[in-house]
Every structure is written in structure tokens, then in C-alpha cells.
Design a protein around this motif. Structure first.
Motif, PDB file in Angstrom:
ATOM      1  N   GLY A 161      34.619  62.785  19.364  1.00 39.62           N
ATOM      2  CA  GLY A 161      35.093  63.974  20.065  1.00 39.62           C
ATOM      3  C   GLY A 161      34.115  64.528  21.078  1.00 39.62           C
ATOM      4  N   LYS A 162      32.972  63.865  21.259  1.00 41.23           N
ATOM      5  CA  LYS A 162      31.955  64.379  22.178  1.00 41.23           C
ATOM      6  C   LYS A 162      32.328  64.153  23.641  1.00 41.23           C
ATOM      7  CE  LYS A 162      27.691  63.421  21.125  1.00 41.23           C
ATOM      8  NZ  LYS A 162      26.478  62.648  20.726  1.00 41.23           N
ATOM      9  N   TYR A 163      33.228  63.213  23.858  1.00 37.31           N
ATOM     10  CA  TYR A 163      33.624  62.861  25.220  1.00 37.31           C
ATOM     11  C   TYR A 163      35.149  63.009  25.302  1.00 37.31           C
ATOM     12  CZ  TYR A 163      28.913  61.013  25.043  1.00 37.31           C
ATOM     13  OH  TYR A 163      27.548  60.894  24.875  1.00 37.31           O
ATOM     14  N   PRO A 164      35.645  64.212  25.526  1.00 34.84           N
ATOM     15  CA  PRO A 164      37.071  64.517  25.324  1.00 34.84           C
ATOM     16  C   PRO A 164      38.028  63.760  26.243  1.00 34.84           C
ATOM     17  CG  PRO A 164      35.916  66.364  26.363  1.00 34.84           C
ATOM     18  CD  PRO A 164      34.864  65.408  25.908  1.00 34.84           C
ATOM     19  N   LEU A 165      37.555  63.262  27.379  1.00 35.84           N
ATOM     20  CA  LEU A 165      38.457  62.523  28.259  1.00 35.84           C
ATOM     21  C   LEU A 165      38.661  61.080  27.798  1.00 35.84           C
ATOM     22  CD1 LEU A 165      37.340  63.735  31.818  1.00 35.84           C
ATOM     23  CD2 LEU A 165      39.305  64.491  30.456  1.00 35.84           C
ATOM     24  N   ILE A 166      37.804  60.591  26.899  1.00 30.19           N
ATOM     25  CA  ILE A 166      37.958  59.235  26.355  1.00 30.19           C
ATOM     26  C   ILE A 166      38.858  59.334  25.134  1.00 30.19           C
ATOM     27  CG2 ILE A 166      36.776  57.175  25.528  1.00 30.19           C
ATOM     28  CD1 ILE A 166      34.230  58.209  26.846  1.00 30.19           C
ATOM     29  N   ARG A 167      40.106  58.947  25.308  1.00 26.88           N
ATOM     30  CA  ARG A 167      41.109  59.213  24.279  1.00 26.88           C
ATOM     31  C   ARG A 167      41.699  57.957  23.654  1.00 26.88           C
ATOM     32  NH1 ARG A 167      45.253  62.796  27.456  1.00 26.88           N
ATOM     33  NH2 ARG A 167      46.312  62.788  25.433  1.00 26.88           N
ATOM     34  N   ASP A 168      41.317  56.789  24.132  1.00 26.65           N
ATOM     35  CA  ASP A 168      41.892  55.567  23.565  1.00 26.65           C
ATOM     36  C   ASP A 168      40.897  54.437  23.732  1.00 26.65           C
ATOM     37  OD1 ASP A 168      43.581  53.710  26.000  1.00 26.65           O
ATOM     38  OD2 ASP A 168      42.357  55.442  26.459  1.00 26.65           O
ATOM     39  N   ALA A 169      41.278  53.236  23.292  1.00 27.78           N
ATOM     40  CA  ALA A 169      40.336  52.115  23.197  1.00 27.78           C
ATOM     41  C   ALA A 169      40.395  51.169  24.394  1.00 27.78           C
ATOM     42  CB  ALA A 169      40.588  51.341  21.909  1.00 27.78           C
ATOM     43  N   HIS A 170      40.980  51.600  25.493  1.00 30.37           N
ATOM     44  CA  HIS A 170      41.082  50.721  26.657  1.00 30.37           C
ATOM     45  C   HIS A 170      39.695  50.574  27.294  1.00 30.37           C
ATOM     46  CE1 HIS A 170      42.339  50.017  31.051  1.00 30.37           C
ATOM     47  NE2 HIS A 170      42.550  48.897  30.392  1.00 30.37           N
ATOM     48  N   MET A 171      39.099  49.370  27.200  1.00 30.05           N
ATOM     49  CA  MET A 171      37.704  49.195  27.617  1.00 30.05           C
ATOM     50  C   MET A 171      37.479  47.782  28.153  1.00 30.05           C
ATOM     51  SD  MET A 171      34.855  50.867  27.958  1.00 30.05           S
ATOM     52  CE  MET A 171      35.341  52.355  27.084  1.00 30.05           C
ATOM     53  N   CYS A 172      38.305  47.336  29.106  1.00 39.89           N
ATOM     54  CA  CYS A 172      38.098  46.024  29.726  1.00 39.89           C
ATOM     55  C   CYS A 172      36.876  46.089  30.638  1.00 39.89           C
ATOM     56  CB  CYS A 172      39.322  45.613  30.532  1.00 39.89           C
ATOM     57  SG  CYS A 172      40.818  45.433  29.554  1.00 39.89           S
ATOM     58  N   ASN A 173      36.067  45.024  30.632  1.00 41.71           N
ATOM     59  CA  ASN A 173      34.830  45.039  31.408  1.00 41.71           C
ATOM     60  C   ASN A 173      34.412  43.621  31.736  1.00 41.71           C
ATOM     61  OD1 ASN A 173      32.609  44.339  29.062  1.00 41.71           O
ATOM     62  ND2 ASN A 173      34.295  45.602  28.279  1.00 41.71           N
ATOM     63  N   ASN A 174      33.751  43.475  32.876  1.00 46.39           N
ATOM     64  CA  ASN A 174      33.309  42.153  33.339  1.00 46.39           C
ATOM     65  C   ASN A 174      32.000  42.280  34.095  1.00 46.39           C
ATOM     66  OD1 ASN A 174      36.484  42.150  33.442  1.00 46.39           O
ATOM     67  ND2 ASN A 174      35.872  40.004  33.197  1.00 46.39           N
ATOM     68  N   LEU A 175      31.136  41.289  33.932  1.00 41.39           N
ATOM     69  CA  LEU A 175      29.917  41.200  34.728  1.00 41.39           C
ATOM     70  C   LEU A 175      30.316  40.722  36.122  1.00 41.39           C
ATOM     71  CD1 LEU A 175      26.762  41.432  34.446  1.00 41.39           C
ATOM     72  CD2 LEU A 175      26.788  38.936  34.214  1.00 41.39           C
ATOM     73  N   VAL A 176      30.165  41.584  37.128  1.00 41.30           N
ATOM     74  CA  VAL A 176      30.613  41.249  38.483  1.00 41.30           C
ATOM     75  C   VAL A 176      29.456  40.916  39.413  1.00 41.30           C
ATOM     76  CG1 VAL A 176      32.700  42.643  38.234  1.00 41.30           C
ATOM     77  CG2 VAL A 176      30.643  43.668  39.249  1.00 41.30           C
ATOM     78  N   GLY A 177      28.227  41.158  38.977  1.00 47.20           N
ATOM     79  CA  GLY A 177      27.055  40.850  39.771  1.00 47.20           C
ATOM     80  C   GLY A 177      25.812  41.068  38.943  1.00 47.20           C
ATOM     81  N   PRO A 178      24.619  40.815  39.507  1.00 44.39           N
ATOM     82  CA  PRO A 178      23.378  40.983  38.739  1.00 44.39           C
ATOM     83  C   PRO A 178      23.237  42.395  38.184  1.00 44.39           C
ATOM     84  CG  PRO A 178      22.974  39.822  40.791  1.00 44.39           C
ATOM     85  CD  PRO A 178      24.374  40.334  40.877  1.00 44.39           C
ATOM     86  N   GLY A 179      23.203  42.507  36.868  1.00 44.72           N
ATOM     87  CA  GLY A 179      23.046  43.805  36.224  1.00 44.72           C
ATOM     88  C   GLY A 179      24.152  44.783  36.536  1.00 44.72           C
ATOM     89  N   THR A 180      25.321  44.296  36.963  1.00 44.89           N
ATOM     90  CA  THR A 180      26.416  45.165  37.393  1.00 44.89           C
ATOM     91  C   THR A 180      27.683  44.806  36.633  1.00 44.89           C
ATOM     92  OG1 THR A 180      25.445  45.277  39.609  1.00 44.89           O
ATOM     93  CG2 THR A 180      27.726  45.996  39.374  1.00 44.89           C
ATOM     94  N   VAL A 181      28.247  45.798  35.963  1.00 49.14           N
ATOM     95  CA  VAL A 181      29.443  45.598  35.153  1.00 49.14           C
ATOM     96  C   VAL A 181      30.568  46.446  35.722  1.00 49.14           C
ATOM     97  CG1 VAL A 181      30.475  45.806  32.851  1.00 49.14           C
ATOM     98  CG2 VAL A 181      28.083  45.084  33.097  1.00 49.14           C
ATOM     99  N   GLY A 182      31.722  45.798  35.971  1.00 50.13           N
ATOM    100  CA  GLY A 182      32.908  46.511  36.407  1.00 50.13           C
ATOM    101  C   GLY A 182      33.762  46.890  35.218  1.00 50.13           C
ATOM    102  N   PHE A 183      34.294  48.092  35.242  1.00 47.16           N
ATOM    103  CA  PHE A 183      35.091  48.610  34.127  1.00 47.16           C
ATOM    104  C   PHE A 183      36.509  48.945  34.579  1.00 47.16           C
ATOM    105  CE2 PHE A 183      30.936  49.158  32.336  1.00 47.16           C
ATOM    106  CZ  PHE A 183      31.124  49.051  30.959  1.00 47.16           C
ATOM    107  N   ASN A 184      37.448  48.346  33.877  1.00 45.06           N
ATOM    108  CA  ASN A 184      38.848  48.760  33.922  1.00 45.06           C
ATOM    109  C   ASN A 184      39.070  49.440  32.584  1.00 45.06           C
ATOM    110  OD1 ASN A 184      41.631  48.970  33.852  1.00 45.06           O
ATOM    111  ND2 ASN A 184      42.042  46.829  34.336  1.00 45.06           N
TER     112      ASN A 184
END
Length: 455
Positions: A230-253
Motif C-alpha cells: 500500500g506504500k505506492y497507491p498507483l500500483i494496483r496490479d501485477a502488470h510488470m512486463c520488462n525488457n533490457l533494451v540497451g546497456p543498463g537500460t530496461v524498458g517497462f510496459n
């Protein structure tokens, strides 16, 4: 909500540009492929894009990965789709040549790919130009498009028009009937994608990488503890797709924005504001709960466009149904094959449930086995009541549940290429009548260009 309650009548002429055979509105995957294919067929082609980049969700919306290009046996999105895909992979040293499913996207690389392919085809391009009106006659022919940009209002005229807006704006404004959302009008949630840099790449690759412990499909994912805290009220579900898109860089859907209607500017404006807040909360939550990888991560970019999954669906000459999907149906006029699973993102209440609980039912009954796919008929691209308009992309004529599958980028590229060839043929040989073309000839040209269209 529309705050305009009065009307104002313009009483002046505006400039007209009319040397075009084909005009495409919308420079997402479908629109880009349509422009390339139309110009390749010899048609004088114009592509109109409201933003400053081509590529739609893969660039402006920062979607970090391609949906699968294979049916687990072979690549089925070929032709221009495969050319775009292979060119986008070339700039990613951590992607292997044999990788074809869930391949990461470097948005800057993909922008350049679309720029080069569209301009090299001979198509003309107008950025920062917004469709603002459609003029049609009583016989179902669009006579001109009204657009606005730094030159003010102007009119564009062609023999054939392709609606690649993703929202069916051109078709809807020309009077085509459409559906939007479920029976109550509810739409799939949107997502505001973003990039985190300064990620510890070793920890990410070995602990949290796509398909690893961070992904919401993993019951051990820390996203569940984040939501429960409950500390992060806008995070309400488990949708957490992510990919390494470059050096040390992760893209989040990652994350969902409910109640977003992409045809309502006020709704989209609210979503952009909330999406940027949500991206910051996800970054901070990951830094706390996944410090090995994200403890010193930096939120470097949120997308300029909200990622929209669902909008208008036109009523066309044929409506692709769930029965067609389940029965892996083929069609004599099919212009593409599709194997993506039915990927419907649920409302807020359903999304709050455990992923394992939500995996039962429809999702499992319609997932294809290796080697299976269904056809998309040309008739799904033909809007009712219009003679010289095609629709390509997520707004084709289909049932809502099927739209959850055909909305993704690989199949949109395939549909766009077909629409571009068909539009050129209609403009050159049939006075713009998109129903007068030979679908056999269209299929033959697609096959010549490498499309997967089994007899």
C-alpha cells in the motif's frame, strides 16, 4: 467529456493539395507499412502523422518488446513486417539473430528504421499534421481530408485513403458505424511505458529479467509485495512486463491506467499526468524491493504517447469472430495470418486478482498450439458505406475478443502492407474503388513480397 457546447461556422476557403493517389493517416506500424507498399506499387503516396515520429507504440509509446513473430515453428509475419523486425534487431547487440519472440525494442533504432524505409520507398511524409475533418459525398466517397499544422487548415485529396489512426478517426468521421469497448462501453486499460537507466545489468539479467522473478506471471514476483504494502497507491496490479533494451537500460510496459478513452482528449490528458506519476512510483518501489538491480536506477524517459490497447472497431464487409479464431479459419481473400493469443487486459477489479486465478477460462481455451494460425480476410479492412477507404491496424472489423489478438504490432504491419498494395491498385486501375480490386492479384503481390499466405 466534451466541453464544446456551441458551434461556429467557417466561411472561408482553405488551400488544397491534390496530386495524391493514396493518402494514409497515421504513422504507426500499419500506416508505415501501407505507405511503403503503396509507394512501392507506383502510387503517389502521402503519409500524415500527428506526432514527430513514425512507429506508434514501438517508438512514441516506448513499448519495449515485439510480440512474437513466430507460431513456435516458423515466422508467419513476413514481407515488410519481417524487414522492419530484422532491421530493428540489427541495433541490439544482446539480441541473437535467431530470436523471434518477445525481442526487445530500441525505440531510437526503430524510429530510424521507419524513417529510412518510408522515405526510401518514395512516399512523402508530413509530421505534426493532425486529421481535423473528413468531407464525403452522398455516394460514399471521401472527397478530401481537412488537416491542421503550422500552415493552419488545409485540405488533402487522393483517390484512395487509408485509416491507420488506430482509433478509426477517418472512418468514424466519414460516418462508418463502429463499436467501442464491451457491452457497457468499458475499454481495456492503457499503459504509460517508460525507461529506467543505471540498472545493474548483471543483477537484472540473472534475477529479474523478462520472464524472470520480476514478471507478474511469476507468483514469486516482488510486485505482489509492492501492491500489498500500500506504500505506492498507483500500483494496483501485477502488470510488470520488462525488457533490457540497451546497456543498463530496461524498458517497462508496466502498470495500468483504467478509464482511458483515446478518442477523448481530456481523458488522454489525464492519463498522461497520472502515467508519469505511476512511472515514478514503480521506479521507487523497484529501488526498495529489488535493490540489487534497481537501487540506483534513474527514470530517464516516459513515453510521449499513452499506450492504447483498445478503441473503435469499424463495422466492415466481414467481422472476424471468436469462432473464426478458435477454428483457425482460413479465407479465400485472406491477406495475413495471425497466431497471437487473445490478450485482453481486464478491468481494475479483475486485475487485482492473482494472475494464476485469472489464467483460467478463455485465455487457455484459445491459445494456439505450435504451427497454428488463422487468416484475416481483406473484407475486414473495408468499412461499410465507403467506396475509397481502407482501415488497417487495431480498428479493423472484428469482435471485441478477437481485437485482443489482432491489435499488436506484427499483425498490424502485415495488414498495413496489404492495405497499401490494395489502395494503389484501386487508385491506378479502379477509380479508387477498393472493392473492385482482384484479391487474387493482391494475394499474389503479397506472396511475391514474401508474405506468408498458404494456399
Amino acid at each position: 467529456m466534451n466541453t464544446c457546447t456551441n458551434t461556429y461556422t467557417l466561411s472561408r476557403s482553405i488551400p488544397l493539395s491534390d496530386p495524391w493517389d493514396v493518402i494514409i493517416v497515421g504513422g504507426g506500424p500499419a500506416g508505415c507499412a501501407a505507405a511503403i507498399a503503396s509507394a512501392r506499387e507506383g502510387a503517389k503516396t502521402l503519409l500524415v502523422e500527428s506526432s514527430g515520429v513514425l512507429g506508434g507504440c514501438g517508438t512514441g509509446s516506448l513499448v519495449p518488446a515485439w510480440c512474437p513473430f513466430s507460431d513456435k515453428e516458423k515466422i508467419i509475419y513476413r514481407g515488410l513486417a519481417l524487414k522492419v523486425f530484422e532491421a530493428s534487431k540489427a541495433g541490439l547487440p544482446h539480441v541473437q539473430p535467431q530470436d523471434v519472440d518477445w525481442v526487445p525494442i530500441d525505440a531510437e533504432q526503430l524510429k530510424r528504421v521507419y524513417d529510412e524505409m518510408v522515405t526510401a520507398s518514395g512516399a512523402h511524409l508530413l509530421f505534426h499534421t493532425v486529421l481535423s475533418g473528413v468531407d464525403r459525398d452522398d455516394q460514399g466517397r471521401v472527397q478530401a481530408l481537412i488537416v491542421s499544422n503550422k500552415n493552419g487548415l488545409s485540405a488533402l485529396r487522393a483517390s484512395v485513403y487509408i485509416d491507420g489512426t488506430g482509433d478509426a478517426d477517418l472512418a468514424a468521421w466519414a460516418g462508418v458505424p463502429f463499436q467501442k469497448g464491451d457491452s457497457q462501453g468499458d475499454l481495456m486499460p492503457a499503459t504509460h511505458c517508460f525507461l529506467l537507466t543505471n540498472v545493474d545489468e548483471y543483477a537484472y539479467r540473472n534475477i529479474y529479467g523478462n520472464g524472470g522473478r520480476l514478471h507478474g506471471n511469476n507468483p514469486e514476483s516482488p510486485i505482489y509485495r509492492i501492491v500489498e504494502s500500500g506504500k505506492y497507491p498507483l500500483i494496483r496490479d501485477a502488470h510488470m512486463c520488462n525488457n533490457l533494451v540497451g546497456p543498463g537500460t530496461v524498458g517497462f510496459n508496466a502498470g495500468h491506467l483504467w478509464g482511458v478513452d483515446s478518442t477523448d482528449p481530456e481523458s488522454v490528458s489525464r492519463a498522461l499526468v497520472q502515467g508519469r506519476k505511476l512511472a515514478k512510483q514503480i521506479r521507487d518501489a523497484l529501488a526498495e524491493y529489488c535493490p540489487e538491480a534497481f537501487g540506483t536506477s534513474f527514470l530517464c524517459n516516459t513515453a510521449s504517447l499513452v499506450g492504447i490497447r483498445e478503441s473503435r472497431r469499424i463495422e466492415g464487409d466481414y467481422t472476424l469472430t471468436l469462432d473464426d479464431y478458435v477454428n483457425r479459419r482460413s479465407f479465400p481473400d485472406e491477406i495475413a495470418r495471425n497466431c497471437y493469443f487473445i490478450d485482453i487486459h481486464h478491468n481494475a477489479e479483475e486485475s487485482s486478482k492473482n494472475v494464476a486465478e485469472r489464467s483460467e477460462g478463455l485465455d487457455q481455451t484459445v491459445r494456439y498450439k505450435a504451427g497454428e494460425s488463422h487468416g484475416i480476410p481483406y473484407r475486414c479492412l473495408l468499412p461499410k458505406g465507403l467506396q475509397n477507404v481502407l482501415v488497417a491496424g487495431r480498428s479493423i472489423s472484428c469482435e471485441r475478443v478477437v481485437q485482443g489478438s489482432v491489435r499488436v504490432m506484427p499483425v498490424c504491419l502485415a495488414m498495413g502492407e496489404a492495405a497499401g498494395i490494395a489502395a494503389a491498385h484501386a487508385a491506378q486501375s479502379h477509380h479508387g474503388d477498393v472493392r473492385a480490386i482482384s484479391t487474387a492479384q493482391l494475394r499474389h503481390r503479397l506472396q511475391e513480397e514474401g508474405a506468408y499466405l498458404p494456399e
